[in-house]
Enzyme design. Structure first.
Site, PDB file in Angstrom:
ATOM      1  N   ASP A  46       1.027  -0.985  -0.179  1.00 22.69           N
ATOM      2  CA  ASP A  46       0.013   0.036  -0.001  1.00 22.69           C
ATOM      3  C   ASP A  46       1.004   1.392   0.069  1.00 22.69           C
ATOM      4  OD1 ASP A  46       0.643   0.056   3.085  1.00 22.69           O
ATOM      5  OD2 ASP A  46      -0.827   0.426   3.681  1.00 22.69           O
ATOM      6  N   GLU A 117      -0.569  -5.062   8.700  1.00 26.16           N
ATOM      7  CA  GLU A 117      -0.070  -4.758   9.819  1.00 26.16           C
ATOM      8  C   GLU A 117      -0.286  -5.327  11.168  1.00 26.16           C
ATOM      9  OE1 GLU A 117       0.749  -0.132   8.872  1.00 26.16           O
ATOM     10  OE2 GLU A 117       1.069  -1.080   6.478  1.00 26.16           O
ATOM     11  N   GLU A 184       9.909  -4.252  10.527  1.00 25.17           N
ATOM     12  CA  GLU A 184      10.538  -3.405   9.664  1.00 25.17           C
ATOM     13  C   GLU A 184      11.228  -2.022  10.477  1.00 25.17           C
ATOM     14  OE1 GLU A 184       7.526  -1.011   7.046  1.00 25.17           O
ATOM     15  OE2 GLU A 184       8.498   0.486   7.105  1.00 25.17           O
TER      16      GLU A 184
END
Ligand code: KIV
Length: 283
Positions: A46, A117, A184
């Site tokens: 995204d 996420e 991340e």
């Protein structure tokens, strides 16, 4: 042409210590170059909101945007394992909506897996999507969809207390059914601990070397995205410079009539005399 990898290949690669190289892609040409280059898997992230559409973040990205870009990527990389990224509010609201939207990535865009996420707070959704027979990739650490809560795009797990929460999240998403985990912008020490602790493959974007593979955003690594470059990016090309220079040369050539030349035009097949007669008909 190599055979499309499956989640079993990625599990085997973890066991054998073979690293996975993946990038994001959002369009047909990038996907086809990635496949030709031997990229192991592609995320249709995204992040397209920023890289392709010029938004400040990922929040405005819709399911329709994601499905459309996934379709483009699949046409470009028919033999590459592709992951569709679930956009903001496509899975947070209910498990039913999460399953229905996850299913769209497979049914409408032929994706091999989806990514979402979050840690413990999305475990119900992970379980429900997995129960529907869909491969789920987790994503913890810096999670751009909740960057508002994080106070921006900031590295996570730098202190013991926040690293503890990350480890709990990693264990929870594996338990909920994730078949791979992306971490991340966290310190390599935490990445290494999570990678050793989990049976599923753990991949890094900005989380260092000690894990099962690396992801980079294509716009960052190709030097196409100029708004900002995170510390963890290595630039393998400067496409923005090449592209801008080409456009400048083109402008110059058009203005000075250096383009087009005789090489760039189609030549008449009948005599000039016949063509002159034709033009006269209209005078
Ligand atoms: O959308 C995306 O490209 C991502 C990366 C930031 C991991 O989720």
């Amino acid at each position: 042409m190599s055979k499309k990898k499956t989640i079993l290949d990625f599990q085997r690669m973890k066991e054998e210590g073979e690293k996975v190289a993946w990038i994001t892609a959002y369009d047909f040409p990038t996907a086809s170059f990635a496949e030709q280059a031997g990229i192991d898997m592609i995320l249709v992230g995204d992040s397209l909101g920023m890289v392709v559409k010029g938004y400040d973040g990922t929040i405005p990205v819709t399911m329709e945007d994601c499905i459309s870009h996934c379709q483009d990527v699949r046409r470009g990389a028919p033999n590459t394992f592709c992951i569709g990224d679930m956009p903001f509010m496509s899975y947070q609201t209910s498990t039913e909506e999460a399953v229905a939207n996850a299913g769209r990535f497979l049914k409408e865009a032929d994706m091999d897996a989806i990514k979402l996420e979050g840690g413990r707070r999305v475990c119900d959704q992970i379980e429900a999507i997995t129960d529907a027979g869909i491969v789920v990739f987790g994503h913890i650490g810096l999670t751009p969809q909740s960057s508002g809560q994080m106070g921006g795009f900031k590295a996570q797990g730098l202190h013991v207390d926040s690293a503890r929460e990350l480890i709990k999240d990693a264990l929870a998403v594996e338990e909920a059914g994730c078949e791979a985990l992306l971490v991340e912008a966290i310190p390599p020490e935490v990445t290494e601990f999570i990678t050793e602790k989990l049976d599923i493959p753990v991949y890094s974007i900005g989380a260092g070397l000690p894990c099962d593979g690396q992801l980079l955003i294509c716009g960052d690594m190709l030097g196409m995205f100029e708004a900002f470059t995170p510390k963890f990016v290595k630039k393998y090309a400067n496409i923005a410079e090449v592209q801008t220079k080409a456009f400048e040369e083109y402008v110059e050539d058009v203005k000075s009539e250096k383009f087009p030349t005789d090489d760039h035009v189609y030549h008449i097949q009948d005599s000039e005399e016949e063509f002159n007669k034709l033009f006269e008909e209209f005078n």
